[in-house]
Design an enzyme around this catalytic site. Structure first.
Site, PDB file in Angstrom:
ATOM      1  N   LYS A 113       0.825  -1.208   0.000  1.00 64.81           N
ATOM      2  CA  LYS A 113       0.000   0.000   0.000  1.00 64.81           C
ATOM      3  C   LYS A 113       0.858   1.257   0.000  1.00 64.81           C
ATOM      4  CE  LYS A 113      -4.219  -1.822   2.096  1.00 64.81           C
ATOM      5  NZ  LYS A 113      -5.095  -1.761   3.277  1.00 64.81           N
ATOM      6  N   LYS A 195      -7.325 -14.519  -7.713  1.00 64.04           N
ATOM      7  CA  LYS A 195      -8.551 -14.626  -6.936  1.00 64.04           C
ATOM      8  C   LYS A 195      -9.533 -13.530  -7.374  1.00 64.04           C
ATOM      9  CE  LYS A 195      -9.750 -13.765  -2.325  1.00 64.04           C
ATOM     10  NZ  LYS A 195      -9.410 -13.370  -0.987  1.00 64.04           N
ATOM     11  N   LYS A 198     -12.699  -8.098  -4.652  1.00 65.76           N
ATOM     12  CA  LYS A 198     -13.769  -7.141  -4.435  1.00 65.76           C
ATOM     13  C   LYS A 198     -13.393  -5.755  -4.922  1.00 65.76           C
ATOM     14  CE  LYS A 198     -14.446  -6.004   0.123  1.00 65.76           C
ATOM     15  NZ  LYS A 198     -13.841  -4.732   0.533  1.00 65.76           N
TER      16      LYS A 198
END
Ligand code: TRP
Length: 332
Positions: A113, A195, A198
């Site tokens: 991040k 994967k 979201k």
């Protein structure tokens, strides 16, 4: 409370995907009776990234309604917003004083991040795992269902709990990763090696649990496959088709073998339509319930208030124990 506590949180960012639903939420439904389950909308966590306030508020509420619509029963579980229970922030501060800067700087998610958000490298980003530790430890959670990406955060939670318990006396339950029956892993429709995420920037990679039917059909039509044109389960060589077969099996109830038998030589177009149909049928009641809930904000707020009160009672008990142990003066 005397059943073991299960705790999980979700950041209200991106979408709740069919991967979350198949891989996590459907399993949580089976835990409802055996454990005391607590699910938090981690709305303080997601503030580490800049949010548009009106959108953020709407999304957090929408996530809450999607949890309910997916079948999580607010009488059997505690469902609440993290920001409604002040004890999270308070315990987080105390735990900060038992966590080393180096430990946080070594977290892989922080490093990722930090590289991505160079324009907003705020303290929250570094401190994120301590807030997560507070989430888990406040409720004396024994089990935390976590994906691979959150394993390291659970490890540091354990380290902090053990450190505190050793310095004072047993205060926190040391949590473990929940590795009971895992749901199937669902991959991106556009990149079946990753994967389903979201927060995939490619809208075609993931399907939301409240997505409209045409959009779902379109995404399955565009799903990346291979050129063999044979519906056969082979995750190694045919990850796209195998992923679609898993999705169909999990949503439609057919086994992989049955799917193979029925669709083997039907061609990908027919198969993809059938997968979309299975998903649409499975999600229909969720979307309908979601729509109903979102039209009744007063009801949603009642559930949220009740969840916050029940969570708060447990959280306050742990926090006052912690305050006493570290030597803060009690007002009595
Ligand atoms: N960090 C988690 C994630 O991004 C969300 C989360 C917040 C969480 N608090 C938690 C998960 C406590 C498990 C337990 O997926």
């Amino acid at each position: 409370m005397n059943k073991p506590v299960v705790y999980s949180g979700i950041q209200p960012t991106g979408i709740i995907t069919i991967g979350n639903y198949i891989g996590a939420i459907t399993n949580w439904l089976k835990l409802q009776d055996e454990y005391d389950c607590i699910y938090g909308i981690a709305d303080l966590h997601a503030l580490t990234v800049r949010q548009v306030p009106a959108e953020y508020r709407a999304r957090a509420l929408s996530f809450f309604a999607q949890y309910l619509a997916s079948g999580l029963d607010p009488r059997k579980n505690i469902l609440y917003f993290q920001s409604h229970v002040h004890e999270h922030a308070e315990l987080s501060w105390i735990l900060n004083c038992f966590t080393y800067i180096g430990e946080m700087q070594r977290m892989t998610q922080f490093k990722d991040k930090a590289a991505k958000h160079t324009d907003n490298l705020n303290m929250g980003l570094l401190d994120y795992p301590v807030l997560m530790a507070a989430d888990i430890l406040l409720y004396q959670a024994a089990l935390v269902p976590v994906g691979a990406d959150q394993k390291q955060h659970l490890e540091i939670t354990r380290d902090i709990a053990i450190r505190f318990n050793n310095l004072y006396s047993p205060t926190f339950t040391v949590p473990e990763a929940y590795i009971g029956k895992q749901g199937a892993r669902i991959f991106s429709l556009q990149d079946p090696s990753a994967k389903m995420s979201k927060s995939d920037p490619d809208p075609n990679g993931a399907v939301s649990v409240i997505e409209d039917e045409n959009s779902i059909a379109g995404k399955f039509r565009r799903a990346v496959t291979d050129s063999e044109n044979s519906v056969r389960y082979d995750p190694e060589n045919k990850p796209g088709i195998s992923n679609l077969m898993t999705i169909m099996s999990e949503t439609g109830g057919m086994t992989i073998e049955e799917i193979e038998k029925n669709y083997r030589d039907k061609g990908y177009a027919v198969f993809k339509n059938a997968v979309a149909e299975a998903v649409i049928e499975r999600l229909r009641p969720i979307r309908e319930e979601y729509t109903r809930l979102m039209a009744d904000k007063a009801y949603l707020m009642d559930i949220a208030r009740d969840g916050a009160e029940r969570a708060g009672r447990i959280a306050r008990k742990t926090l006052s124990k912690v305050k006493r142990k570290v030597g803060l003066v009690e007002l009595k």
